[in-house]
Enzyme design. Structure first.
Site, short mmCIF file in Angstrom:
data_model
loop_
_atom_site.label_atom_id
_atom_site.label_comp_id
_atom_site.label_asym_id
_atom_site.label_seq_id
_atom_site.Cartn_x
_atom_site.Cartn_y
_atom_site.Cartn_z
CB ALA A 197 -0.28 9.77 35.25
CG ASN B 256 6.71 9.85 39.63
OD1 ASN B 256 7.85 10.27 39.69
ND2 ASN B 256 6.40 8.61 40.00
CG HIS C 241 -3.55 12.44 38.73
ND1 HIS C 241 -2.84 12.24 39.89
CD2 HIS C 241 -3.34 11.33 37.99
CE1 HIS C 241 -2.22 11.08 39.85
NE2 HIS C 241 -2.52 10.49 38.70
N1 LIG Z 1 5.44 10.28 35.56
C1 LIG Z 1 4.39 9.54 35.87
O1 LIG Z 1 3.23 9.95 35.69
C2 LIG Z 1 4.60 8.15 36.44
C3 LIG Z 1 3.49 7.31 36.62
C4 LIG Z 1 3.72 6.03 37.11
C5 LIG Z 1 5.00 5.61 37.45
N2 LIG Z 1 6.05 6.46 37.27
C6 LIG Z 1 7.41 6.04 37.63
O2 LIG Z 1 7.77 4.95 36.82
C7 LIG Z 1 8.46 4.00 37.61
C8 LIG Z 1 8.27 2.61 37.01
O3 LIG Z 1 6.89 2.25 37.10
P1 LIG Z 1 6.41 0.76 36.76
O4 LIG Z 1 4.93 0.73 37.03
O5 LIG Z 1 6.92 0.32 35.45
O6 LIG Z 1 7.17 -0.04 37.93
P2 LIG Z 1 7.42 -1.63 38.00
O7 LIG Z 1 7.67 -1.91 39.44
O8 LIG Z 1 6.37 -2.38 37.28
O9 LIG Z 1 8.79 -1.82 37.18
C9 LIG Z 1 10.01 -1.22 37.56
C10 LIG Z 1 11.14 -2.01 36.91
O10 LIG Z 1 12.38 -1.33 37.12
C11 LIG Z 1 13.37 -2.26 37.58
N3 LIG Z 1 14.34 -1.50 38.38
C12 LIG Z 1 14.14 -0.92 39.58
N4 LIG Z 1 15.26 -0.27 39.98
C13 LIG Z 1 16.18 -0.47 39.01
C14 LIG Z 1 17.53 -0.06 38.83
N5 LIG Z 1 18.14 0.66 39.76
N6 LIG Z 1 18.19 -0.43 37.70
C15 LIG Z 1 17.55 -1.17 36.75
N7 LIG Z 1 16.28 -1.59 36.87
C16 LIG Z 1 15.60 -1.25 37.98
C17 LIG Z 1 12.57 -3.29 38.37
O11 LIG Z 1 13.29 -4.51 38.49
C18 LIG Z 1 11.33 -3.42 37.48
O12 LIG Z 1 11.56 -4.31 36.40
C19 LIG Z 1 7.85 4.15 39.00
O13 LIG Z 1 8.78 3.77 40.01
C20 LIG Z 1 7.52 5.61 39.07
O14 LIG Z 1 8.59 6.33 39.70
C21 LIG Z 1 5.87 7.71 36.77
#
Ligand SMILES: NC(=O)c1ccc[n+]([C@@H]2O[C@H](COP(=O)([O-])OP(=O)(O)OC[C@H]3O[C@@H](n4cnc5c(N)ncnc54)[C@H](O)[C@@H]3O)[C@@H](O)[C@H]2O)c1
Length: 272
Positions: free
Chosen positions: A124, A193, A223
């Site tokens: 992000a 994150n 941010h």
């Molecule tokens: N680096 C960054 O700037 C940043 C920003 C936003 C989110 N993120 C990370 O990205 C992740 C995903 O975000 P999102 O908005 O797509 O979330 P989301 O909730 O929309 O989707 C997550 C998906 O992962 C699946 N899932 C969860 N645990 C699992 C596992 N152990 N094995 C397989 N599938 C699994 C869920 O069923 C879901 O389909 C967040 O949890 C966060 O940690 C990082």
């Protein structure tokens, strides 16, 4: 593209980030990448789970056999569950849930793992390139990551009802946390994150402070990264629209992941 330059990609998670990443790879929009499939479960509460997923549904074992690189878009628990197995199988791993690296023993193991390579997306935020450049010469004197987002997204399961209600009902910006990145990781894991990406960029978690503010007017998630050190003074401000699929995630993140993926594959020149 020849078969020799085609990198086979698996994705963990098919939510707000993973679905877009998968669709763009499947549509041929990532140079040198082909989608093998999605690892693990789908979430029946998410609208995009109802549509047909591109690629095959993979077990981890299938993915380790058939993929060159696996992208995590699933959450910090998935990093703990899969990352070491992936890296030690010689498969590259691109992580989105960088906050998982606040777990120091896990971070040390992952940084030491291989022969697969560990990649982290900038996600992000931007500015990590120059912060990393400055950190090569000397540590920063101070690094502060200030995040302002909608109150609901900062409410945590450990908060008592009064604290949760104070945040939920605030009519103006309310500072919810100011402290170390490690402490923020313990108390606000989902909001870490960005601070974790900054900590990895400057190579020193102990140097990074985090401020979290709940603001009912925060239609965009803000941010602000401020760093001062021997190489100079830096200030970056990002104001991201939330993802329509997940208000906790900024809409830019899948595109940051796709950009990181292209860089990790290394089939193209460009800004690095
Ligand atoms: N680096 C960054 O700037 C940043 C920003 C936003 C989110 N993120 C990370 O990205 C992740 C995903 O975000 P999102 O908005 O797509 O979330 P989301 O909730 O929309 O989707 C997550 C998906 O992962 C699946 N899932 C969860 N645990 C699992 C596992 N152990 N094995 C397989 N599938 C699994 C869920 O069923 C879901 O389909 C967040 O949890 C966060 O940690 C990082």
């Amino acid at each position: 593209m020849t078969a020799a330059t085609s990198h086979r990609i698996g994705i963990i998670g098919y939510g707000a980030i993973g679905a877009r990443v998968a669709e763009d790879i499947a549509a041929g929009k990532v140079h040198g990448a082909e989608l093998v499939g999605i690892i693990g479960r789908s979430d029946p509460t998410k609208a995009h789970s109802a549509v047909e997923r591109p690629g095959t549904t993979l077990t981890l074992e299938m993915a380790l056999e058939h993929c060159d690189l696996i992208v995590e878009c699933a959450g910090q628990a998935a990093v703990s569950e899969y990352a070491e197995k992936i890296l030690s199988a010689g498969v590259d791993f691109l992580m989105t849930s960088i906050g998982a690296l606040a777990d120091q023993p896990l971070a040390e193991r992952l940084h030491a793992s291989g022969p697969g390579r560990l990649f982290m997306t900038s996600g992000a935020v931007g500015g990590l390139d120059i912060l990393g450049a400055g950190a090569r010469e000397a540590d920063y004197d101070s690094v502060l990551v200030s995040t302002t987002k909608l109150p609901e997204t900062l409410i945590q399961p450990w908060m008592d009802q009064a604290e949760a209600q104070r945040i939920r009902a605030t009519g103006e910006p309310l500072e919810v946390f100011l402290g170390s990145a490690q402490e923020a990781a313990r108390l606000f894991p989902r909001s870490l994150n960005v601070a974790a990406a900054v900590a990895e960029a400057v190579g020193n978690w102990d140097n990074v402070q985090v401020r979290l503010t709940a603001d009912p007017a925060a239609a965009l998630t803000t941010h602000i990264i401020e760093a001062n050190g021997p190489s100079g003074e830096y200030r970056f401000e990002m104001r991201n629209n939330p993802s329509p699929d997940n208000p906790r995630t900024s809409a830019i993140v899948p595109f940051a992941v796709l950009r990181s993926l292209e860089a990790a594959i290394g089939e193209r020149g460009g800004l690095v």
